[in-house]
Motif scaffolding. Structure first.
Motif, PDB file in Angstrom:
ATOM      1  N   UNK A 100     -17.737 -28.016  41.986  1.00 54.97           N
ATOM      2  CA  UNK A 100     -16.551 -27.861  42.503  1.00 54.97           C
ATOM      3  C   UNK A 100     -15.906 -26.868  42.060  1.00 54.97           C
ATOM      4  N   UNK A 101     -14.620 -26.219  42.707  1.00 61.12           N
ATOM      5  CA  UNK A 101     -13.710 -25.074  42.403  1.00 61.12           C
ATOM      6  C   UNK A 101     -12.170 -25.755  42.600  1.00 61.12           C
ATOM      7  N   UNK A 102     -11.726 -25.877  41.291  1.00 61.10           N
ATOM      8  CA  UNK A 102     -10.265 -26.444  41.407  1.00 61.10           C
ATOM      9  C   UNK A 102      -9.377 -25.636  40.635  1.00 61.10           C
ATOM     10  N   UNK A 103      -7.930 -25.735  41.093  1.00 58.53           N
ATOM     11  CA  UNK A 103      -7.005 -25.204  40.115  1.00 58.53           C
ATOM     12  C   UNK A 103      -6.167 -26.322  39.518  1.00 58.53           C
ATOM     13  N   UNK A 104      -5.935 -26.068  38.162  1.00 60.60           N
ATOM     14  CA  UNK A 104      -5.192 -26.874  37.339  1.00 60.60           C
ATOM     15  C   UNK A 104      -3.898 -25.928  36.878  1.00 60.60           C
ATOM     16  N   UNK A 105      -2.753 -26.802  36.617  1.00 55.47           N
ATOM     17  CA  UNK A 105      -1.635 -26.059  36.088  1.00 55.47           C
ATOM     18  C   UNK A 105      -1.240 -26.903  34.810  1.00 55.47           C
ATOM     19  N   UNK A 106       0.088 -26.520  34.389  1.00 56.08           N
ATOM     20  CA  UNK A 106       0.459 -27.095  33.130  1.00 56.08           C
ATOM     21  C   UNK A 106       0.146 -28.497  32.995  1.00 56.08           C
ATOM     22  N   UNK A 107      -0.096 -28.966  31.815  1.00 56.38           N
ATOM     23  CA  UNK A 107      -0.442 -30.406  31.624  1.00 56.38           C
ATOM     24  C   UNK A 107      -1.330 -31.191  32.405  1.00 56.38           C
ATOM     25  N   UNK A 108      -2.276 -30.291  33.265  1.00 57.19           N
ATOM     26  CA  UNK A 108      -3.332 -31.101  33.845  1.00 57.19           C
ATOM     27  C   UNK A 108      -4.539 -30.801  33.068  1.00 57.19           C
ATOM     28  N   UNK A 109      -5.763 -31.480  33.355  1.00 55.59           N
ATOM     29  CA  UNK A 109      -6.916 -31.422  32.478  1.00 55.59           C
ATOM     30  C   UNK A 109      -8.202 -31.585  33.124  1.00 55.59           C
ATOM     31  N   UNK A 110      -9.479 -31.241  32.464  1.00 61.18           N
ATOM     32  CA  UNK A 110     -10.752 -31.728  33.304  1.00 61.18           C
ATOM     33  C   UNK A 110     -11.638 -31.888  32.325  1.00 61.18           C
ATOM     34  N   UNK A 111     -12.739 -32.351  32.724  1.00 64.58           N
ATOM     35  CA  UNK A 111     -13.986 -32.514  31.689  1.00 64.58           C
ATOM     36  C   UNK A 111     -15.221 -31.903  32.155  1.00 64.58           C
ATOM     37  N   UNK A 112     -15.819 -31.116  31.348  1.00 61.05           N
ATOM     38  CA  UNK A 112     -16.970 -30.314  31.800  1.00 61.05           C
ATOM     39  C   UNK A 112     -18.098 -31.229  31.107  1.00 61.05           C
TER      40      UNK A 112
END
Length: 483
Positions: free
Chosen positions: A427-439
């Protein structure tokens, strides 16, 4: 009559020990901002670029530096708008004579014979017009074929510098009678009383062909080995690298020992000195920083968030928190996020013993700051414990980290400001302020900044091993992935 073409040569090597804890091996003093908003390296570059006048034409600088500091050099040149500069990278230190020689060989490749101004990157002056005038006199003298050195007019019996004994001369240009080693205090006091002695600034002005001819005469072994290393050079983007194995074979020697000290009294080369009275300092210790700093009525110099009371002759440098000083005289206090130095000002040279102890103990405080600079930005390790570590990460606009994975840790990313482009497995995603992800552990991933403003994230690592060497790189913009 054609203009004199000048090639500035900035010597930007350095081990980062003398101004510890602010300077470190991976971030030595020439890249520090001690006052104002420009580093010592940037000040050196700017001073030389400002020499241009009706008869002097100044080219973009050549920087001779350490492979480990290459991205610091490029970033700081970019801030000055000097992206077209040449960066010559030494694979290992071989002192100043080989460094000056690869700059001369590079300058001579076009068939021209420019005047080289060779200067260390970690000096400072307080009187820029006086510096400019002295260096212009040196350039005009060097254009006639002379080897010129700037000699600093001494204001105290300094034992930490080599001296130059001047001879006769006309106007602002003197002959050189003798180079003198670092003296004992009694001898330095005599030099000051007698006059005619100057500190050796380490700033040399000479045509490229004259330097190469002098080195061929006095140290043909260095000249030949350096030519061999230069012939084996490779070019990578803005970086020029002499052959590594060939460079390692070059004898290590300084400009002074290789050539300068052999010239006075001889018939082979005309060696001259231009006196420099411009508030010069080589910032060789914290005491020297205090000497050139702005002070209050009690002789105290302070930088950062500080409170100084009932103290005299102190230097207080705070970088990350309030530092309060009460009732101290002639003391240096330097605070960084991971280390604090407190020393008598007169003993600030002894900081080298702390650095030696740290290195011998296998600690990292002599090598890296808590905030570690990388070609894509920086990271700051703000907290750590058993099986976890928290980092604040800044990625420059348009920059990206390598495509990588970790064997022993997983990561959580939270965007604080800017936009993050995250590769997370397929996956390739865009995140902006206050968003998060887990690797997840073992997942191939990448962090990039596609925006026009800096990207800041908080990274929380968790796992059985959190060392920086737990990285398997697949692709990298900066040539760090295996080929």
């Amino acid at each position: 009559m054609s203009n004199i073409v000048v090639h500035p040569v900035i010597m930007a090597g350095g081990s980062g020990t003398r101004l510890w804890p602010l300077s470190r091996a991976q971030y030595p003093k020439q890249f520090l901002v001690l006052q104002g908003n420009r580093s010592l390296f940037q000040q050196a570059v700017t001073r030389l670029q400002g020499l241009a006048t009706a008869d002097i034409e100044v080219s973009a600088p050549q920087v001779v530096g350490n492979e480990d500091h290459r991205f610091l050099v490029v970033d700081q040149l970019r801030e000055l708008g000097l992206e077209k500069s040449s960066v010559l990278l030494e694979p290992m230190g071989r002192n100043t004579a080989p460094a000056m020689t690869i700059a001369a060989l590079h300058s001579a490749e076009s068939g021209a014979d420019p005047v080289l101004i060779v200067t260390p990157a970690d000096q400072t002056v307080t009187d820029e017009p006086a510096f400019k005038a002295a260096l212009q006199d040196a350039v005009r003298t060097a254009a006639t074929g002379a080897i010129v050195i700037l000699g600093v007019t001494p204001d105290r019996p300094e034992t930490g510098f080599g001296y130059i004994r001047s001879g006769k001369g006309e106007g602002s240009v003197l002959s050189v009678a003798q180079f003198v080693e670092k003296p004992k205090l009694e001898t330095a006091e005599r030099y000051l009383a007698e006059g005619g002695y100057y500190w050796n600034s380490g700033i040399f002005v000479v045509r490229a062909s004259v330097w190469l001819k002098a080195l061929d005469l006095f140290r043909p072994d260095i000249a030949g080995a350096t030519r061999t290393a230069w012939a084996a050079k490779s070019t990578d983007a803005t970086f020029i690298r002499p052959g590594k194995a060939e460079f390692q074979a070059i004898p290590s020697e300084s400009i002074d020992y290789a050539v300068m000290e052999k010239c006075p009294g001889g018939k082979d080369f005309d060696i001259r000195m231009v006196p420099l009275n411009a508030g010069w300092s080589d910032l060789g210790a914290w005491d020297a920083v205090w000497q050139v700093s702005a002070k209050d009525g009690d002789g105290n110099a302070a930088v950062g968030d500080t409170f100084v009371r009932d103290s005299h002759g102190t230097l207080v440098h705070a970088t990350s928190r309030l530092v309060g000083v009460v009732g101290l005289d002639n003391v240096v206090v330097v605070e960084t996020p991971d280390a604090v130095l407190v020393t008598e000002r007169s003993r600030s040279q002894e900081v080298k013993h702390i650095v030696g102890h740290l290195s011998g103990s296998g600690r990292t405080e002599q090598n890296l700051h808590r905030q570690v600079h990388r070609p894509w930005g920086w990271y700051d390790s703000i907290d750590a414990g058993a099986r976890f570590q928290v980092k604040r990460i800044m990625v420059k606009p348009g920059a990206s980290l390598s495509l990588q994975k970790h064997h022993h840790r997983a990561e959580h990313w939270i965007v604080v400001s800017g936009t993050a482009e995250v590769t997370n497995g397929d996956q390739v995603i865009l995140l902006t302020e206050n968003q998060s992800t887990y690797i997840p552990l073992g997942t191939v991933h990448r962090l990039a900044n596609p925006g026009k403003v800096p990207l800041e994230i908080i990274e929380v690592q968790s796992g059985s091993y959190l060392g920086e060497d737990d990285i398997v790189r697949y692709e990298d913009t900066y040539g760090r992935a295996p080929k």
